[in-house]
Design a protein around this motif. Structure first.
Motif, short mmCIF file in Angstrom:
data_model
loop_
_atom_site.label_atom_id
_atom_site.label_comp_id
_atom_site.label_asym_id
_atom_site.label_seq_id
_atom_site.Cartn_x
_atom_site.Cartn_y
_atom_site.Cartn_z
N LYS A 26 1.08 10.19 -0.31
CA LYS A 26 0.94 8.77 -0.63
C LYS A 26 -0.37 8.19 -0.07
CE LYS A 26 5.76 7.32 -1.18
NZ LYS A 26 6.69 6.24 -0.85
N MET A 30 -3.24 6.26 -2.20
CA MET A 30 -3.65 4.90 -1.86
C MET A 30 -5.17 4.84 -1.64
SD MET A 30 -3.27 1.82 -1.58
CE MET A 30 -1.79 0.88 -1.38
N TRP A 33 -6.96 5.01 -4.97
CA TRP A 33 -6.84 3.71 -5.66
C TRP A 33 -7.81 2.68 -5.06
CZ3 TRP A 33 -5.08 0.83 -9.59
CH2 TRP A 33 -4.89 -0.54 -9.40
N PHE A 300 1.54 1.83 1.76
CA PHE A 300 1.37 2.55 0.49
C PHE A 300 1.77 1.71 -0.71
CE2 PHE A 300 2.83 6.20 3.36
CZ PHE A 300 1.54 6.47 3.76
N GLY A 303 -0.57 -2.75 -4.14
CA GLY A 303 -1.74 -2.36 -4.93
C GLY A 303 -2.81 -3.43 -4.99
N PRO A 306 -5.06 -3.49 -0.86
CA PRO A 306 -4.70 -2.32 -0.07
C PRO A 306 -4.98 -2.57 1.43
CG PRO A 306 -6.16 -1.73 -1.92
CD PRO A 306 -6.19 -3.23 -1.78
#
Ligand SMILES: [Zn+2]
Length: 473
Positions: A26, A30, A33, A300, A303, A306
């Motif tokens: 995870k 993350m 992303w 985690f 979105g 972060p």
């Protein structure tokens, strides 16, 4: 119907090697992303020479640069309204919130999307289910439902569990008490301070909540006091209920730790959705189980914004999962969040932490409300006063209490002298949201700070004007 003890039986009892493998997976996702979508994180990763593919083991988290509140604030100022930390188009947001601005800091603005909110509610479910909330419960939120995130996530968590929610928004304490009794509420959500206030109000109304309400669970959040044993004891007696602690942050949108129904004297870390590192304060060395350090959190689930290796300045002590008998494999913070490293005050060479003082003061049930008041005597010496109010009817305890409390505080603080000062009943401010019981009235750096001190020191408008006049403001 027989329910499982756990909200997510698989993840809550995952062997630690598997849990760590899940965290690593995870964490990688993350970081990918954030690097691809958040200019803030992209810049920081580049500056630190970190690439997400360098994450081969969990320990590699130490290659990732820290994220601080100051940097986040700076990003908001440079790129209004939300900063370039945001990892998706702002038009995708469904909700805006603010941090509480405790200790006079500028609040941080945050945005969340629908997916974030589903996750926020899920995190609360872990904690609420873990403390025993079931679909049959009737829950009451003693909460203002404003821009501060507070119990918003818990509200959705309770709905997800399938219990009835009674949103006790803007109304008087009296109104709330009546509703709690009338609706047969079984679970109350509140800050610990306000749960005590509600009980005092009920008493003034001639109502004994322990006998006359059906409340059997009080869920606390928003202040560290939910894990202070003396506060917990008072709340449990007052309400005739079990009192459980949770803690979250607006910066994360939700809770990251919760107390389970076994009440082990600490809070489990939701380790399948967060990595909680404990490091030396202001340093980067990990500290072991049973040692005090600073929480550094990686989430985690969110979105939109972060949070990766975010330095919280929260003071914690991690202990292994085996400390609790519930069977979860998730580690705990003994005593929950123990305050903030930057709350420390230096008085005549001795460190004083407000939470440690509160833990001692709360051992005296005769004390109704209190305030830690720090001032500068003759422009020379720092003095620390504990201003307190005695509960009506218990005035006879004052002389002995004054003497004993001073002694207890001194012996916990290398002999430091605390002045115990009794105030008229009703002098000190009462709090609904985040209690501010520390007033540092040492020479003010500016008029604004002086005004804030006066405002915090008393409810009484006349006294406020008097003090303004004295200061020549
Ligand atoms: Zn447990």
């Amino acid at each position: 119907m027989a329910y499982s003890e756990y909200w997510n039986p698989k993840n809550e009892t995952l062997p630690r090697e598997e849990l760590q493998a899940l965290q690593l997976l995870k964490l990688g996702r993350m970081c990918d992303w954030a690097y691809a979508n958040s200019p803030f994180h992209h810049r920081k990763f580049d500056e630190a020479g970190f690439m997400p593919e360098q994450l081969k083991a969990l320990d590699d988290i130490r290659r990732i640069p820290f994220m601080t509140r100051e940097e986040w604030m700076h990003s908001i100022m440079e790129t209004p309204m939300f900063g370039d930390v945001v990892a998706t188009a702002e038009t995708n947001a469904i909700r805006y919130h603010l941090t509480s601005g405790t200790s006079g800091r500028t609040p941080i603005r945050v945005l969340d999307g629908m997916k974030d909110w589903e996750w926020i509610a899920e995190m609360w479910c872990y904690g609420l289910w873990g403390f025993g909330i079931r679909p049959e419960d009737i829950t009451y939120f003693a909460f203002g439902y404003g821009s501060f995130i507070g119990f918003w996530g818990a509200h959705y968590g309770v709905e997800k569990i399938g219990s009835l929610v009674i949103p006790g928004g803007a109304q008087t304490s009296e109104g709330r008490i009546k509703q709690i009794i009338e609706m047969g509420v079984t679970t109350v959500f509140s800050t610990p301070t306000y749960a005590l206030t509600l009980w005092q109000k009920a008493r003034e109304m001639g109502i004994d909540l322990a006998r006359e309400s059906k409340v059997n669970k009080v869920i606390c959040s928003g202040e560290p006091a939910g894990s202070i044993p003396a506060v917990k004891r008072q709340l449990e007696e007052a309400w005739g209920a079990k009192c459980g602690d949770t803690a979250g942050m607006t910066e994360l949108g939700t809770i990251m730790i919760f107390e389970c129904s076994h009440q082990p004297g600490g809070t489990h870390i939701i380790e399948d959705h967060f990595i909680e590192e404990v490091l030396s304060p202001d340093g980067d060395e990990p500290v072991g189980y049973g040692e005090l350090g600073e929480r550094v959190v990686t989430s985690f689930g969110r979105g939109f914004i972060p949070a990766i290796r975010y330095r919280t300045k929260d003071m914690v002590m991690k202990v292994p999962a085996s400390t609790c008998s519930c069977g979860r494999t998730w580690d705990l913070y003994d005593g929950g969040i123990r305050g903030r490293w930057d709350d420390m005050k230096l008085i005549r060479g001795t460190n004083v932490y407000p939470r440690a003082v509160e833990a001692i003061v709360r051992e005296y049930p005769a004390i109704d409300e209190f305030q830690i008041y720090i001032w500068h005597k003759d422009d020379l010496v720092d003095e620390i006063d504990i201003k307190l109010e005695i509960k009506p009817g218990l005035e006879a305890e004052w002389p002995e209490l004054q003497h004993k409390l001073a002694k207890d505080l001194a012996s916990a603080h290398e002999g430091l002298r605390f002045n115990i000062v009794r105030m008229e009943h009703g002098y000190l401010p009462r709090f609904e949201l985040k209690a501010k019981r520390l007033v540092d009235a040492r020479p003010a750096r500016n008029v604004r700070k002086a005004l804030a001190c006066i405002w915090q020191a008393t409810n009484d408008l006349d006294l406020q004007f008097e003090q303004l006049y004295e200061l020549g403001v």
